[in-house]
Design a protein around this motif. Structure first.
Motif, mmCIF file in Angstrom:
data_model
loop_
_atom_site.group_PDB
_atom_site.id
_atom_site.type_symbol
_atom_site.label_atom_id
_atom_site.label_comp_id
_atom_site.label_asym_id
_atom_site.label_seq_id
_atom_site.Cartn_x
_atom_site.Cartn_y
_atom_site.Cartn_z
ATOM 1 N N GLU A 34 0.726 -1.321 0.037
ATOM 2 C CA GLU A 34 0.176 0.031 -0.022
ATOM 3 C C GLU A 34 1.014 1.351 -0.082
ATOM 4 O O GLU A 34 1.802 1.095 0.553
ATOM 5 N N LEU A 35 0.313 2.212 -0.879
ATOM 6 C CA LEU A 35 0.949 3.554 -0.912
ATOM 7 C C LEU A 35 2.595 3.341 -1.641
ATOM 8 O O LEU A 35 3.261 4.702 -1.613
ATOM 9 N N ALA A 36 2.938 2.432 -1.986
ATOM 10 C CA ALA A 36 4.175 2.466 -2.664
ATOM 11 C C ALA A 36 4.079 3.078 -4.074
ATOM 12 O O ALA A 36 3.052 3.045 -4.623
ATOM 13 N N GLU A 37 5.204 3.487 -4.558
ATOM 14 C CA GLU A 37 5.408 3.973 -6.001
ATOM 15 C C GLU A 37 6.332 3.415 -6.706
ATOM 16 O O GLU A 37 7.397 2.955 -6.344
ATOM 17 N N THR A 38 6.112 3.330 -8.003
ATOM 18 C CA THR A 38 7.003 2.622 -8.918
ATOM 19 C C THR A 38 7.041 3.564 -10.374
ATOM 20 O O THR A 38 5.847 4.211 -10.410
ATOM 21 N N LEU A 39 7.767 3.300 -11.294
ATOM 22 C CA LEU A 39 7.713 3.825 -12.721
ATOM 23 C C LEU A 39 7.697 2.778 -13.546
ATOM 24 O O LEU A 39 8.338 1.614 -13.389
ATOM 25 N N TYR A 40 7.250 2.858 -14.743
ATOM 26 C CA TYR A 40 7.192 2.094 -16.000
ATOM 27 C C TYR A 40 8.199 2.718 -16.934
ATOM 28 O O TYR A 40 7.323 3.570 -17.659
ATOM 29 N N GLN A 41 9.028 2.303 -17.473
ATOM 30 C CA GLN A 41 9.847 2.989 -18.363
ATOM 31 C C GLN A 41 9.608 1.679 -19.678
ATOM 32 O O GLN A 41 10.091 0.491 -19.475
ATOM 33 N N LEU A 42 9.373 2.459 -20.756
ATOM 34 C CA LEU A 42 9.182 1.307 -22.108
ATOM 35 C C LEU A 42 10.708 0.984 -22.319
ATOM 36 O O LEU A 42 11.846 1.509 -22.168
ATOM 37 N N LEU A 62 5.988 6.191 -16.979
ATOM 38 C CA LEU A 62 5.017 6.375 -16.410
ATOM 39 C C LEU A 62 4.964 6.300 -14.781
ATOM 40 O O LEU A 62 5.461 5.135 -14.308
ATOM 41 N N LYS A 63 4.221 7.205 -14.002
ATOM 42 C CA LYS A 63 4.223 7.091 -12.604
ATOM 43 C C LYS A 63 2.950 6.155 -12.097
ATOM 44 O O LYS A 63 1.878 6.412 -12.713
#
Length: 237
Positions: free
Chosen positions: A173-181, A219-220
């Motif tokens: 919960e409340l963690a964040e990540t990014l997705y890079q192509l 993408l966030k």
């Protein structure tokens, strides 16, 4: 950036008794002109197969077919000589190429099996048929992206004949990540397996999906609660 949102409730449904299937894209008797494919992603089926039931031998050709059990186990056989049981935590890849016959049955006599089956258009017709299966450790996707399928087998992933990549992540919960192509110019289609996430201000619940393309910055992604997310990155043209 271009986006498309597919809510879980808007998917196609079919109930054959022994098979309860939900289709993100047009498949079988379900047809939606606005949901034919997402780039080279042709099929994302969410299937529940009753104990001891399944599909008899049937053909495929010139398609990359990826099967991911979410719960339970699936028994596979094909005319290449492969016989296997694919369990939760494993991923199966079948490159149909010039043609393959295979069958799929629930391996259990008592419990249903729930699986995602993904079809991706191949990069060209006429490849030699090929089979692959691999277990991916749950620790490898806890709080980070775990690559399951790729064009070149990088990071010990399973290889397919397309510039496409399938990744998954579990997060608190409340963690964040990014997705890079992984390949500029591709798009990415996210499916929330469990939980709830926010991707670039778009909130998605369980089995909701969203596609993004024509972007360059990562993408966030924010996880609203304990969640699992799958990303299917494909060429758009």
């Amino acid at each position: 950036m271009e986006t498309i949102i597919h809510k879980s409730s808007e998917r196609g449904h079919v109930d054959h008794g022994w098979l309860k299937a939900t289709h993100s894209f047009s498949f079988g008797n379900y047809h939606n002109q606005d949901k034919i494919h997402f780039g080279k992603l042709r099929v994302l089926n969410d299937d529940i197969v009753a104990p001891s039931r399944g599909f008899g031998m049937h053909p495929h050709q010139d398609m990359e077919i990826i099967t991911i059990p979410l719960s339970g186990a699936l028994k596979h056989a094909d005319n290449m000589g492969n016989e296997a049981v694919i369990t939760t935590g494993e991923v199966q890849v079948m490159s149909a190429g010039t043609g393959v016959l295979h069958s799929e049955h629930n391996a259990s006599d008592t419990e249903p099996v729930n699986l995602f089956q993904i079809w991706i258009f191949t990069d060209q017709n006429g490849h030699k048929p090929r089979y692959g299966q691999k277990f991916f450790s749950p620790e490898g996707r806890q709080g980070k992206w775990q690559l399951l399928v790729s064009s070149d087998g990088r990071e010990d992933s399973l290889r397919i004949h397309q510039n496409a990549f399938i990744s998954t992540i579990n997060s608190d919960e409340l963690a964040e990540t990014l997705y890079q192509l992984k390949s500029p110019g591709n798009g990415v289609y996210f499916m929330v397996t469990e939980g709830s996430v926010i991707i670039e201000e778009t909130e998605l619940g369980k089995r909701d999906a969203a596609g993004f393309w024509s972007f360059s910055e990562p993408l966030k992604i924010q996880f609203k609660k304990l969640s699992s997310l799958i990303a299917i990155e494909v060429p758009m043209h």
